[in-house]
Structures are given as C-alpha cells and as structure tokens.
Write an enzyme that holds these catalytic residues in place. Sequence first.
Site, mmCIF file in Angstrom:
data_model
loop_
_atom_site.group_PDB
_atom_site.id
_atom_site.type_symbol
_atom_site.label_atom_id
_atom_site.label_comp_id
_atom_site.label_asym_id
_atom_site.label_seq_id
_atom_site.Cartn_x
_atom_site.Cartn_y
_atom_site.Cartn_z
ATOM 1 C CG HIS A 53 -14.691 2.960 6.221
ATOM 2 N ND1 HIS A 53 -13.853 1.741 5.959
ATOM 3 C CD2 HIS A 53 -14.518 3.685 5.291
ATOM 4 C CE1 HIS A 53 -12.745 2.118 5.022
ATOM 5 N NE2 HIS A 53 -13.193 3.503 4.513
ATOM 6 C CD GLU A 55 -16.334 -2.144 8.440
ATOM 7 O OE1 GLU A 55 -15.558 -2.836 7.839
ATOM 8 O OE2 GLU A 55 -16.500 -0.871 7.890
ATOM 9 C CB CYS A 83 -10.203 -1.250 5.509
ATOM 10 S SG CYS A 83 -10.650 0.290 6.737
ATOM 11 C CB CYS A 86 -13.014 -1.172 9.738
ATOM 12 S SG CYS A 86 -13.593 0.381 9.077
#
Length: 148
Positions: A53, A55, A83, A86
């Site tokens: 991801h 992040e 999410c 993260c």
Amino acid sequence: MEREAYMREALALAREAAEAGEVPVGCVVAGPDGAIIGRGRNRREEKADATAHAEVEAIRQACAALGTWRLEGCSLFVTLEPCPMCTGAIINARIPTLVFGARESQSGSCGSVIDLFQERYGHRPAVYGGVLAEDCAALLRSFFQDKR
C-alpha cells in the site's frame, strides 16, 4: 508547505499508480523540518503483495531516511482514508499527524468503518480528513469507471 501542497504531491503519486494499473492511492511523509522524506503509491499488482500500500511504502522510506522506526514529528498525507493495516502502521510508527483526502466506505479505519485511533492503543495521532477530498475521490471514480 500547506496541507494542500503535500496532498497534491500525494495525488501525483496516485496518478502514477493509476497509469500503472494500480488503484490510485498516493502518500507522502513530511519530516520534522517539513521536507518530504517518504513517498509511496499502491503497488499491489506490480509486486503481487497485499501489503504494498502507498502508506506502507512511504513509511518505509521515511524510516530509512531518518534511521529510526519512530517517525515522531512527521506528518503523513494520503489520498484515501487508511485501511486497518495502514492505520496500524501509522500507530506503530508513532506518526503524530495524519491527513487524508477521500473517505473509504469499505475499509476506512479513521471513522468510516471504524476509528482505530479511538481504541486503547498507545498512540493517537491528530487526524484531518477531507483535504482535497473531491480531487482524490474523482481520481478514484475515474479509475474504476475505466475498469468497468
């Protein structure tokens, strides 16, 4: 730099992700002095990695830049509400400020589905949502319309 300027940097990374066929999410981490020390974009398809991801990528770069896992004094700017994974990374990195663009109704963990920052973890950042939200949401809508 103002919040919107950092979010524009994150949006540029989100556009790169979209051009590569990834869900368009981008992220930057600003260090204590305001310089961008971490950049990330979604790379789940490219890396065949569920944890790739934006992040996570930006946090890893920021940790390497500072030589520590504690990102105290840093701010994270991401185009989409984080999410659970993260959000957990933000907590574990001790990032004091989170700024996000669009809300995420399916997995947003900063208030949309759940607010993990309200749980009894050892760290609670200041959270600012909705920065350039329409620009961030429009990029996501466009990406998914093109996929249909």
